[in-house]
Design a protein around this motif. Structure first.
Motif, PDB file in Angstrom:
ATOM      1  N   TRP A 165       0.853  -1.185   0.000  1.00 53.53           N
ATOM      2  CA  TRP A 165       0.000   0.000   0.000  1.00 53.53           C
ATOM      3  C   TRP A 165       0.883   1.228   0.000  1.00 53.53           C
ATOM      4  O   TRP A 165       2.049   1.164   0.396  1.00 53.53           O
ATOM      5  CB  TRP A 165      -0.980   0.005   1.174  1.00 53.53           C
ATOM      6  N   GLN A 174      -1.620   7.294  -0.480  1.00 51.64           N
ATOM      7  CA  GLN A 174      -2.894   6.934  -1.094  1.00 51.64           C
ATOM      8  C   GLN A 174      -3.696   6.051  -0.136  1.00 51.64           C
ATOM      9  O   GLN A 174      -3.622   4.821  -0.182  1.00 51.64           O
ATOM     10  CB  GLN A 174      -2.652   6.202  -2.412  1.00 51.64           C
ATOM     11  N   PRO A 175      -4.478   6.671   0.769  1.00 47.87           N
ATOM     12  CA  PRO A 175      -5.218   5.894   1.773  1.00 47.87           C
ATOM     13  C   PRO A 175      -6.103   4.806   1.181  1.00 47.87           C
ATOM     14  O   PRO A 175      -6.307   3.759   1.806  1.00 47.87           O
ATOM     15  CB  PRO A 175      -6.053   6.968   2.487  1.00 47.87           C
ATOM     16  N   ALA A 176      -6.626   5.024  -0.038  1.00 46.75           N
ATOM     17  CA  ALA A 176      -7.477   4.006  -0.646  1.00 46.75           C
ATOM     18  C   ALA A 176      -6.719   2.701  -0.872  1.00 46.75           C
ATOM     19  O   ALA A 176      -7.311   1.610  -0.835  1.00 46.75           O
ATOM     20  CB  ALA A 176      -8.041   4.523  -1.976  1.00 46.75           C
ATOM     21  N   SER A 177      -5.409   2.799  -1.081  1.00 49.90           N
ATOM     22  CA  SER A 177      -4.622   1.584  -1.293  1.00 49.90           C
ATOM     23  C   SER A 177      -4.546   0.758  -0.015  1.00 49.90           C
ATOM     24  O   SER A 177      -4.440  -0.474  -0.069  1.00 49.90           O
ATOM     25  CB  SER A 177      -3.211   1.933  -1.787  1.00 49.90           C
ATOM     26  N   VAL A 220      -7.033   0.627   2.268  1.00 48.08           N
ATOM     27  CA  VAL A 220      -8.342  -0.031   2.361  1.00 48.08           C
ATOM     28  C   VAL A 220      -8.338  -1.319   1.550  1.00 48.08           C
ATOM     29  O   VAL A 220      -8.788  -2.380   2.009  1.00 48.08           O
ATOM     30  CB  VAL A 220      -9.469   0.904   1.875  1.00 48.08           C
ATOM     31  N   GLU A 221      -7.786  -1.247   0.366  1.00 47.43           N
ATOM     32  CA  GLU A 221      -7.708  -2.428  -0.496  1.00 47.43           C
ATOM     33  C   GLU A 221      -6.820  -3.500   0.121  1.00 47.43           C
ATOM     34  O   GLU A 221      -7.139  -4.692   0.081  1.00 47.43           O
ATOM     35  CB  GLU A 221      -7.171  -2.014  -1.862  1.00 47.43           C
ATOM     36  N   ALA A 230      -8.740  -5.331   2.878  1.00 45.91           N
ATOM     37  CA  ALA A 230     -10.029  -5.944   2.529  1.00 45.91           C
ATOM     38  C   ALA A 230     -10.080  -7.404   2.976  1.00 45.91           C
ATOM     39  O   ALA A 230      -9.168  -8.179   2.708  1.00 45.91           O
ATOM     40  CB  ALA A 230     -10.260  -5.841   1.027  1.00 45.91           C
ATOM     41  N   ARG A 282      -9.259   4.617   9.810  1.00 46.49           N
ATOM     42  CA  ARG A 282     -10.262   4.917   8.779  1.00 46.49           C
ATOM     43  C   ARG A 282     -10.297   3.802   7.733  1.00 46.49           C
ATOM     44  O   ARG A 282     -11.373   3.388   7.283  1.00 46.49           O
ATOM     45  CB  ARG A 282      -9.961   6.271   8.132  1.00 46.49           C
ATOM     46  N   ALA A 283      -9.132   3.311   7.371  1.00 51.17           N
ATOM     47  CA  ALA A 283      -9.077   2.201   6.415  1.00 51.17           C
ATOM     48  C   ALA A 283      -9.683   0.938   7.020  1.00 51.17           C
ATOM     49  O   ALA A 283     -10.398   0.192   6.336  1.00 51.17           O
ATOM     50  CB  ALA A 283      -7.634   1.952   5.981  1.00 51.17           C
ATOM     51  N   LYS A 308     -13.448   1.126   6.876  1.00 49.29           N
ATOM     52  CA  LYS A 308     -13.958   0.904   5.512  1.00 49.29           C
ATOM     53  C   LYS A 308     -13.801  -0.551   5.099  1.00 49.29           C
ATOM     54  O   LYS A 308     -14.610  -1.065   4.309  1.00 49.29           O
ATOM     55  CB  LYS A 308     -13.232   1.823   4.533  1.00 49.29           C
ATOM     56  N   ALA A 309     -12.774  -1.224   5.622  1.00 48.10           N
ATOM     57  CA  ALA A 309     -12.546  -2.630   5.281  1.00 48.10           C
ATOM     58  C   ALA A 309     -13.327  -3.578   6.185  1.00 48.10           C
ATOM     59  O   ALA A 309     -13.223  -4.798   6.037  1.00 48.10           O
ATOM     60  CB  ALA A 309     -11.052  -2.943   5.364  1.00 48.10           C
TER      61      ALA A 309
END
Length: 315
Positions: free
Chosen positions: A61, A65-68, A70-71, A74, A97-98, A101-102
Motif C-alpha cells: 500500500w 494513497q489511503p485508498a490503497s 483499504v484495499e 479488505a 479509517r481504512a 472501511k474494510a
C-alpha cells in the motif's frame, strides 16, 4: 457452504519488519494453520522475503494513497496494528479509517509503557487510543516496554568493538520483554479474543534489568569483555537517523529514555507470565540464545535482524 478462513493482517508503515509482527506471523503459521495470514506494508514484497518460507499474503500500500490501504486490508478479521513512532496519531488515524472501511472486526494495537504527561510518546499513544475508542472496532492496546531485540541494531558494534550503548545510566533499571513472548501474547488474543485481555497492564518480564547486567550477560556468551557506555542525547538521535527516522520521531524515543532515567521505567509486572502460563524469557536466557548475533558471523546468523543488515537476503 464452506466458511472462509479468518484473515489476520499485520499492518506496518515501514519495512523495518523484524520484531513483533515477524514473530507473530511465524507463530500463527506454526500454531494456527487454519488462518489466512497477511502482511500489509509499503514495499511488502521486499519485507516479505523475511517470511518467504511460510504462507503469507503480501499486500503493498502507498502511504500517500489511503485508498490503497483499504484495499490491502479488505477481508481482514483481526488486525495487528504496529503504529509508527513518527506521526503516530496521523498515520494511526489513517489506519483506523481504512480498517473501518474494510470492516475489520478486531484490532490488537501496540502501545507504550507510560501514561499521558510522562513523555511525548505516551501522549501520542493516548491520542491514538482515543481514536480507537471512537472507531467502533473492538480493540486491545498492549502496553509494552523495551524489546530485547532493540539491541540487534548494535550487533556490529558488539562484534567489532566489544561495546554497546543506550541513552541511560549503566545501573538504571528498565522493564523489557522479548518479541517472541509478545508475539505469543498476541496469538493468544487473536485465537481467543473473548477470553484474553491484553489491555490495562504492562506486558513485561516480571523483573527489570540494567545495562550493567546486559554487559555481563554479553561478556559471558561472547567469551570476551563487552562494555556499556551511556550514549549522549545527540549521538542517540543521530543513530536513529541512520535508520531513516526523522529527528522529531527520534526525539520522542529519546524522551522515553529520559523518562526512564529521571523517574524510572514503568514497574515490571507478572501479567505476561500469568497470561502465558509459563515464565517469560529473561535477559540472560535471551542473550545466550542469540549468541550468534554478537560475533563476527552475525550477518549470516538465523535470527531476524534490522533490514539494513541481512534479513531480506539477496533480491
Amino acid at each position: 457452504m464452506t466458511k472462509s478462513p479468518q484473515v489476520v493482517t499485520v499492518l506496518g508503515a515501514t519495512r523495518n519488519f523484524f520484531k513483533v509482527g515477524h514473530y507473530t506471523l511465524r507463530r500463527l503459521a506454526a500454531d494456527a494453520p487454519q488462518l489466512m495470514l497477511r502482511l500489509a506494508i509499503p514495499e511488502a514484497r521486499i519485507a516479505g522475503r523475511a517470511v518467504s518460507d511460510i504462507d503469507v499474503q503480501l499486500r503493498d500500500w502507498e502511504p500517500a494513497q489511503p485508498a490503497s490501504l483499504v484495499e490491502a486490508l479488505a477481508g481482514t478479521d483481526t488486525l495487528l496494528m504496529v503504529p509508527p513512532i513518527d506521526r503516530r496519531v496521523d498515520i494511526g488515524g489513517m489506519y483506523l479509517r481504512a480498517a473501518q472501511k474494510a470492516d475489520v472486526k478486531e484490532i490488537v494495537c501496540l502501545g507504550v509503557q507510560f501514561t499521558p504527561g510522562q513523555c511525548t510518546m505516551a501522549d501520542e499513544a493516548a491520542a491514538l487510543e482515543a481514536l480507537l475508542e471512537k472507531s467502533g472496532i473492538a480493540f486491545d492496546v498492549v502496553q509494552l516496554p523495551m524489546f530485547l531485540e532493540n539491541i540487534l541494531y548494535q550487533c556490529q558494534s558488539i562484534a567489532e568493538a566489544g561495546s554497546f550503548t543506550f541513552p541511560v545510566d549503566v545501573d538504571r533499571p528498565f522493564s523489557y520483554i522479548s518479541c517472541d513472548d509478545a508475539a505469543e501474547l498476541f496469538c493468544r488474543k487473536i485465537l481467543s479474543p473473548d477470553s484474553v485481555n491484553l489491555s490495562g497492564a504492562l506486558m513485561s518480564h516480571h523483573v527489570q534489568a540494567t545495562c550493567a547486567q546486559w554487559a555481563s550477560a554479553l561478556s559471558e556468551v561472547c567469551g570476551r569483555p563487552i562494555t556499556f557506555a551511556s550514549q549522549t542525547d545527540e549521538h542517540f538521535v543521530a543513530s536513529l537517523a541512520k535508520y531513516g527516522m526523522r529527528r522529531e520521531a527520534a526525539v520522542q524515543v529519546l524522551g522515553l529514555w529520559e523518562r526512564i532515567s529521571s523517574d524510572g521505567d514503568a514497574p515490571a509486572t507478572g501479567s505476561a507470565e500469568q497470561l502465558l502460563g509459563r515464565p517469560t524469557t529473561d535477559l540472560e536466557t535471551w542473550t545466550k540464545a542469540h549468541t550468534c548475533c554478537f560475533g563476527p558471523a552475525f550477518t549470516s546468523c538465523p535470527h531476524p535482524h534490522p533490514p539494513t543488515q541481512h534479513m531480506f537476503g539477496p533480491a
